[in-house]
Design a protein around this motif. Sequence first.
Motif, short mmCIF file in Angstrom:
data_model
loop_
_atom_site.label_atom_id
_atom_site.label_comp_id
_atom_site.label_asym_id
_atom_site.label_seq_id
_atom_site.Cartn_x
_atom_site.Cartn_y
_atom_site.Cartn_z
N THR A 62 -5.89 11.44 -13.97
CA THR A 62 -5.24 10.74 -15.07
C THR A 62 -3.90 11.41 -15.32
O THR A 62 -3.81 12.63 -15.51
N TRP A 63 -2.85 10.60 -15.31
CA TRP A 63 -1.47 11.08 -15.42
C TRP A 63 -1.01 10.97 -16.87
O TRP A 63 -0.56 9.93 -17.31
N TYR A 64 -1.13 12.07 -17.61
CA TYR A 64 -0.65 12.11 -18.99
C TYR A 64 0.84 12.47 -18.99
O TYR A 64 1.42 12.75 -17.94
N ASN A 65 1.46 12.46 -20.15
CA ASN A 65 2.90 12.72 -20.23
C ASN A 65 3.27 14.14 -19.79
O ASN A 65 4.26 14.34 -19.10
N ARG A 66 2.49 15.13 -20.19
CA ARG A 66 2.83 16.52 -19.86
C ARG A 66 1.62 17.29 -19.33
O ARG A 66 1.56 18.50 -19.43
N ALA A 84 -7.28 21.57 -7.66
CA ALA A 84 -6.25 20.56 -7.88
C ALA A 84 -4.94 21.29 -8.18
O ALA A 84 -4.94 22.40 -8.73
N GLN A 85 -3.84 20.68 -7.77
CA GLN A 85 -2.51 21.22 -8.08
C GLN A 85 -1.57 20.06 -8.35
O GLN A 85 -1.79 18.96 -7.86
N ALA A 86 -0.53 20.32 -9.12
CA ALA A 86 0.42 19.27 -9.51
C ALA A 86 1.83 19.67 -9.13
O ALA A 86 2.20 20.85 -9.17
N TRP A 87 2.62 18.64 -8.81
CA TRP A 87 4.01 18.82 -8.38
C TRP A 87 4.90 17.81 -9.10
O TRP A 87 4.49 16.70 -9.39
N LEU A 93 3.94 22.90 -10.18
CA LEU A 93 3.79 23.03 -11.63
C LEU A 93 2.57 23.86 -12.05
O LEU A 93 2.68 24.74 -12.88
N ASP A 94 1.39 23.53 -11.52
CA ASP A 94 0.18 24.21 -11.97
C ASP A 94 -0.95 23.93 -11.00
O ASP A 94 -0.86 23.00 -10.18
N TRP A 95 -2.00 24.73 -11.10
CA TRP A 95 -3.20 24.51 -10.30
C TRP A 95 -4.42 24.97 -11.10
O TRP A 95 -4.30 25.73 -12.07
N ALA A 96 -5.58 24.49 -10.68
CA ALA A 96 -6.85 24.88 -11.30
C ALA A 96 -7.95 24.74 -10.26
O ALA A 96 -7.80 23.99 -9.29
N GLY A 118 8.97 13.86 -17.80
CA GLY A 118 8.43 12.90 -16.84
C GLY A 118 7.06 13.27 -16.30
O GLY A 118 6.40 12.46 -15.67
N GLY A 119 6.61 14.51 -16.52
CA GLY A 119 5.30 14.94 -16.06
C GLY A 119 5.24 15.08 -14.54
O GLY A 119 6.25 15.01 -13.84
#
Length: 165
Positions: A62-66, A84-87, A93-96, A118-119
């Motif tokens: 789920t793609w939230y704003n931030r 999971a990681q985000a770019w 940006l972050d990972w978990a 823009g997230g």
Amino acid sequence: MARLKDTTKAKSRTRKFGAVLAAVASVAGTVVAAAPAATAAGYPTSTFSIEVGASYYKGTVTWYNRSVGVDGAFKAVGERRVYAQAWAGRTWLDWASSSTWTDRSGPASLALDTDVTGGALRAHVWMTSADPYDGLEYFTCYRSESVCSGPYVGKPPVTPLDPVD
């Protein structure tokens, strides 16, 4: 006769109170039931399904704003772990990750902080054995298309566990 009137009045008040209480509960139930659907519909989602033998991690990004939420059903046969990681573009940006699960199943959620304008634009979701470098299968998910591509064998090309040059 006076005693019969008092009993009738008490029953009437009880019925009125019960009717009011039922009406309030009915309205509250409708509001509560509608709230999650409206919230979930406001954000783009992408689905993935990682399956390695009898192990799996199937769910939704789920793609939230931030932030990015990764929620799914995780089943580990043997020792397994999900990440999971985000770019945002080329910026990591972050990972978990979950803990290592052994022969168990249940819900697994990974929350990623993507506090940039823009997230996150892209996220990777993957599964490993107990060895975090032993990537088994992964998906790449995209915010703009609300889609995940994969599965691909291994782990994403760049992960937070990779050595920095």
